[in-house]
Write an enzyme that holds these catalytic residues in place. Structure first.
Site, short mmCIF file in Angstrom:
data_model
loop_
_atom_site.label_atom_id
_atom_site.label_comp_id
_atom_site.label_asym_id
_atom_site.label_seq_id
_atom_site.Cartn_x
_atom_site.Cartn_y
_atom_site.Cartn_z
N GLU A 147 -5.46 -8.86 -0.17
CA GLU A 147 -6.19 -8.16 0.93
C GLU A 147 -7.68 -8.08 0.63
OE1 GLU A 147 -4.80 -5.29 3.76
OE2 GLU A 147 -2.73 -5.58 3.12
N GLU A 167 0.86 -1.38 -0.01
CA GLU A 167 0.09 -0.04 0.13
C GLU A 167 0.99 1.27 -0.13
OE1 GLU A 167 -2.67 -0.10 3.17
OE2 GLU A 167 -4.01 -1.97 1.94
#
Length: 501
Positions: A294, A171
């Site tokens: 995720e 991220e």
């Protein structure tokens, strides 16, 4: 009536077992008190919880991402190897928690071997360098005769691990991420790390860090800029997504919430489009695959003390309690992943134990949360190739998604034994729906499995005191006549049916 047309000659693609992987981060009680608890009477000589290992083994989780997550962007892997008495206690700035480092790379490799899972290793491209990433590859994968392979052997692990798949950071588009940078900066760093890692082991499969989700102002543009820098050096691109039934997202409307897997599909298709755009720019013969590493429902335990460890070790963080409607959406998300198995080769339910997880532990045992069941069914029955089903269903209107089918169906077929599995979500909150399966080129064998997850209370959840409040029920085995199978899906339900070949 809904109709499903099933032709075994029409397939979307081969189903990679890693589509149903999971994730363990050094966060809350996922590692400590989750899979590793040396003071527990339930643990073995290595400190591994035996009940958890047996559960994960029986589930058949194929690949597990580790050690993060936000955690990895500030993690020095050297802190977690070598003699345990020499490992430092450090402040994990991502979750404001203390990490004792008693569980690290070698412990994770041993645990993966014990549960039969492949490691998906995350690399620190936040505070970490490309050189440090290559050093970890050398530590894990080189045999001997080099600095880092000899250090592993000195630590007591003579055989290399041969870790195949690696995530290049986590991220990095997010301002919350330690080491957050621009897309161009990250793309160049990922390119350098990939090059150095492949000098050590040319066989690696590397996953670049894609956008954190459609909520990001840089969504898709981040992915494009990153890939312009590193397309030639990586094999896959990551996606992340968490779904909520909060007032700001769905207005608390459960019928809209149960349609959100279609939003996941839109995200997948948009990301594929960007990958293929850059492929065109590069005139590359290589087609990237996706790693949806995720995904889950998560919105309750997401603020305040639920995400702040207050500098404690193994604090109770992100311990989401899942209800029936969460499980139904997870079933829908499974269906969406199946329908894109031609491009998604890795996906990770985030996470596996205690932290936004299907399995919870306490000092005396473990609990299967509601979302455990659709995930376990995918692991058990999703085999072979994903069928390209034609589904006709009545619809209802959902803002931003348009007309949504009440009945959502995905299916697989194994060429080895001919077994066919159907995964069916009925989004209708009040009515059962009759479904007719039209077998186009074959007659199914006997029904081997027929199970449904349903109930009258969408908000019902399992607890250690009431562990079976939401649990699978036997679904009447449907019969087939004249090439047609009829069944009635209960309102608000997720059903799996498997036939023999």
């Amino acid at each position: 009536m809904a109709r499903v047309y099933l032709d075994s000659r029409r397939v979307i693609g081969a189903l990679d077992r890693n589509l149903f992987g999971s994730f363990l981060e050094h966060l809350g009680r996922a590692i400590y008190e989750g899979i590793y608890d040396p003071v527990s009477k339930l643990s073995d000589a290595n400190g591994f919880r035996k009940d958890v290992m047996e559960e994960v083994r029986q589930m058949g989780v194929p690949i597990i991402r580790y050690p993060g997550g936000n955690f990895v962007s500030g993690y020095n892997w050297l802190d977690g190897v070598g003699p345990k008495e020499s490992r430092p206690r450090v402040l994990d700035k991502a979750w404001n928690s203390i990490n004792s480092n008693q569980f690290g790379t070698n412990e994770f490799m041993a645990w993966c071997k014990a549960v039969g899972a492949e490691p998906l290793m995350g690399l620190n491209l936040g505070t970490g360098t490309a050189e440090e990433a290559a050093a970890l590859v050398e530590y894990c994968n080189s045999d001997q005769g080099t600095k880092w392979s000899d250090l592993r052997r000195k630590h007591g692990f003579s055989e290399p691990y041969g870790v195949k798949r690696w995530c290049l950071g986590n991220e990095m588009d997010g301002p919350w991420q330690i080491g957050h940078m621009t897309a161009t900066e990250y793309g160049m760093k990922a390119q350098d790390a990939a090059r150095q890692m492949r000098y050590v082991d040319p066989s690696l499969q590397l996953i670049a860090c894609g956008s954190s989700g459609p909520f990001m102002p840089t969504y898709l543009e981040w992915d494009r800029e990153v890939l312009e820098q590193c397309y030639d050096y990586v094999d896959g691109l990551s996606l992340h997504r968490y779904f909520t039934n909060s007032p700001q997202d769905t207005g608390g409307d459960s019928s809209k919430f149960l349609a959100m897997n279609l939003s996941m599909e839109q995200q997948i298709e948009e990301t594929i489009a960007v990958c293929d755009l850059v492929r065109g720019h590069k005139r590359s013969p290589k087609r990237l695959w996706l790693s949806f590493d995720e995904w889950n429902v998560w919105y309750r335990a997401r603020t305040g003390d639920a995400t702040n460890g207050h500098r404690q070790q193994a604090p109770h963080l992100l311990e989401e309690v899942y209800n029936l409607e969460d499980a139904l959406l997870v079933g829908g998300l499974v269906n969406s992943l199946l329908r894109h198995a031609d491009r998604i080769k890795v996906a990770c339910l985030a996470q596996l134990i205690n932290v936004i997880a299907p399995v919870m532990t306490n000092s005396s045992g473990l609990l299967r949360q509601t979302i455990y069941y659709p995930y376990k069914w995918a692991l058990q029955y999703g085999r072979g190739a994903v069928l390209n089903l034609l589904v006709e269903s009545p619809t209802y209107e959902v803002s931003k998604l348009g007309q949504v089918p009440y009945v959502d169906v995905a299916g697989t077929m194994s060429a080895q034994d001919g077994k066919v599995a159907i995964f069916a979500l009925n989004r209708d909150l009040s009515k059962a729906h009759v479904v007719e399966i039209n077998w186009q080129d074959r007659t199914p064998g006997q029904v081997l499995v027929s199970t449904v997850l349903t109930g009258g209370d969408l908000k019902a959840s399992n607890t250690f005191d009431s562990p079976q409040k939401v649990a699978p029920q036997t679904f009447a085995k449907p019969s087939t006549s004249g090439g047609r199978t009829k069944l009635e899906l209960p309102a608000r339900s997720y059903t799996v049916i498997q036939w023999s070949g």
